[in-house]
Write an enzyme that holds these catalytic residues in place. Sequence first.
Site, PDB file in Angstrom:
ATOM      1  CB  CYS A  86      85.217 158.803  37.112  1.00 56.52           C
ATOM      2  SG  CYS A  86      86.836 159.579  37.238  1.00 56.52           S
ATOM      3  CB  CYS A 207      95.960 158.137  29.079  1.00 48.54           C
ATOM      4  SG  CYS A 207      97.532 157.470  29.649  1.00 48.54           S
ATOM      5  CB  ILE A 210      91.564 166.259  30.228  1.00 46.69           C
ATOM      6  CG1 ILE A 210      92.283 165.442  31.308  1.00 46.69           C
ATOM      7  CG2 ILE A 210      90.902 167.494  30.817  1.00 46.69           C
ATOM      8  CD1 ILE A 210      93.508 166.107  31.878  1.00 46.69           C
ATOM      9  CE  LYS A 327      93.439 155.914  24.126  1.00 45.99           C
ATOM     10  NZ  LYS A 327      93.316 157.229  23.494  1.00 45.99           N
ATOM     11  CG  HIS A 331      86.759 160.350  31.652  1.00 47.14           C
ATOM     12  ND1 HIS A 331      85.490 160.218  32.175  1.00 47.14           N
ATOM     13  CD2 HIS A 331      87.616 160.018  32.675  1.00 47.14           C
ATOM     14  CE1 HIS A 331      85.571 159.834  33.443  1.00 47.14           C
ATOM     15  NE2 HIS A 331      86.846 159.716  33.756  1.00 47.14           N
TER      16      HIS A 331
END
Lengths: 386, 386
Positions: A86, A207, A210, A327, A331
């Site tokens: 990441c 979370c 994606i 968030k 990401h």
Amino acid sequence: MRDVAVLGVGMTRFGIHPGKGVKELGVEAVWNAIQDAGIEPKAIETAYCGYAVSGLLTGQESGVGQLALKDLGITGISVTHVENACSSSACAFREAWISVASGLCEVALAMGVEKMTSATTQRAIKALISSSDVELEWGIIFPGVFAMIAQRHMHEYGTTREQLAKVAVKAHRYGAMNPHAHFQKETSLMEVLNSPMIASPLRLFDCCPISDGGAAAILTTKEFASKCGKHPIQVAASVLKSGLYTDERPITSFESTIKAAKEAYESAAIGPEDVDFAEVHDCFTIAEIVHVEDLGFCKKGEGGRFIENGEADLNGRTPVNASGGLKAKGHPVGATGVGQIVELVWQLRGQAGKRQISGAKVGLAHCMGGFFHADGASLAVHILKR
Amino acid sequence: MRDVAVLGVGMTRFGIHPGKGVKELGVEAVWNAIQDAGIEPKAIETAYCGYAVSGLLTGQESGVGQLALKDLGITGISVTHVENACSSSACAFREAWISVASGLCEVALAMGVEKMTSATTQRAIKALISSSDVELEWGIIFPGVFAMIAQRHMHEYGTTREQLAKVAVKAHRYGAMNPHAHFQKETSLMEVLNSPMIASPLRLFDCCPISDGGAAAILTTKEFASKCGKHPIQVAASVLKSGLYTDERPITSFESTIKAAKEAYESAAIGPEDVDFAEVHDCFTIAEIVHVEDLGFCKKGEGGRFIENGEADLNGRTPVNASGGLKAKGHPVGATGVGQIVELVWQLRGQAGKRQISGAKVGLAHCMGGFFHADGASLAVHILKR
């Protein structure tokens, strides 16, 4: 080593980009950065391209940088791909910085790209695994890891479920102000607290999503920037640390963040109190709480209250993730690191629109790649100054 | 920028390593390099790890360097993964060189690893594809590309099928002298010429194997090397170039090699005639013929005769691939680049055993990663001096 500055930045919107592959996302981000820098594409002497999981997800493992740059007429230069999970493009940015600082070149490009939404969520999460022969067999994937961290943090410091949720509410509030964010819609405490359970206590809204996306930054010397008639943003510190990987330390902090931040503050000759705002690696709500503590914005264990009291808000003591963060901004793994740099530059120039932090002079970007034995595998901290 | 030297090198045997993953191959190579350098593991300040296709083939995409180094007690340093297809670890070596040359650190590690034999050959070849949305759809995988190059080279310059075969015979002859080679058995002209057809005119014995392996090199300053009481090997040039990618040039040479070699010779203040020996990227027999021309060891079109006349032999004008090359030493993609550096260092120190080139003072390593539009995607040339 020479002083290095950021001359131009650009990015795609982070989100779902049907029909665009890693190459197209890269072309768009790099072209935006080139236009922002006001240079000819041919001025770029070297390029570093970060991506992490697109190879596993799309089958295109190599040559992403070359393919994207070729379409912009940039050929015959050195192009190197950097992969550090990441933090891949944070590390690409660091290599570009070393390249200019060393005297090897005058103008370097750092880019990050990722294409994740063409695969199933299951495949994307599997691709993000840290140690395939251990974590994958045990089922310890990231939501599980951060759920354990959250449980322990709540037990140890009294952090509450509501404080976690407030990280998400804040992220969505600022994402709604960011035209480049994946989620541009606010959320409520009740919506977060009622969202589906993923790994207790973390719910869906704890979370990060994606995402697909690309981001780029052009680095150069002060002298070259002056020649371009630009007021560049100074790279005051660039630090990368892997973890200590001992099983004998608390899982409620990341030693790699603490060490990288310490070295970065020394390098920039400042302390955490001098940081005007930060982009931190909030892959889960609990992560932001842990990171603000480890970065020294508040004392250990007080991260939950730091958020609850609004100290990480736009008008708070140290605004955190004004972009929406991982968030809400999204990401796209390999693009996230340079994406944070883009936000830092926009804020430091006063170009952040509705989410502008007034008087921002010093920004910090914190990007974490991978996780083994209760510590980050590659933790990058950058400090940029106006 | 500061002068940089290689203090220590190490590698695994290249070949088939059942039961060893990327981590184990990395540990073995790095430990060998640390012992060779005679330093404490803790002396390493930064590490660059090259790998290319292990992510696609094993599912372990990230953290290979951290996992391997952790097992050697090396934690808390910066670790960055470099991916540039078949030149991945040549580029890792280059980043380590920049890191020391810049003044950022005193001791840097470059390593390369690859685990390929656990997957089917079909999957391994698919993973090596250059541009998944083009080449894979068209079926233009590497044996096909180099077959076309061979056809054109034969047509244009009269290169013969036997000359191609002689590259393989030479490679196996030297591989048989190298205890670290994948193939340690000689072959004959007839065996090569009668081996199964892969892509005309290339037969099975014209192609390098799919291998597992690891290689490592430790770079430092002259001053640090002196303190260690070592006579280091000097890095006289480190150049990386991507291709020009025009469709309007002959496929019988690689512009990226020509440009990288030119810059490397200038940087080392030598010409091709001063190179005592070279390791070149002979993924196929025709590749070695093209590369010796592009590197200036002979005139364009004379590569076949250069091989036939024994000028690339151990006692020839410019010995090429004394290690056995990719063809016989093996080609664990991500480890190949540093593997070439290991051979250069052994030769320059006079430690190459039966295949020692007498009086070798200047060695060149040429590593090609990826291929688009008739040119290399990342072409690395290193020159090392005793």
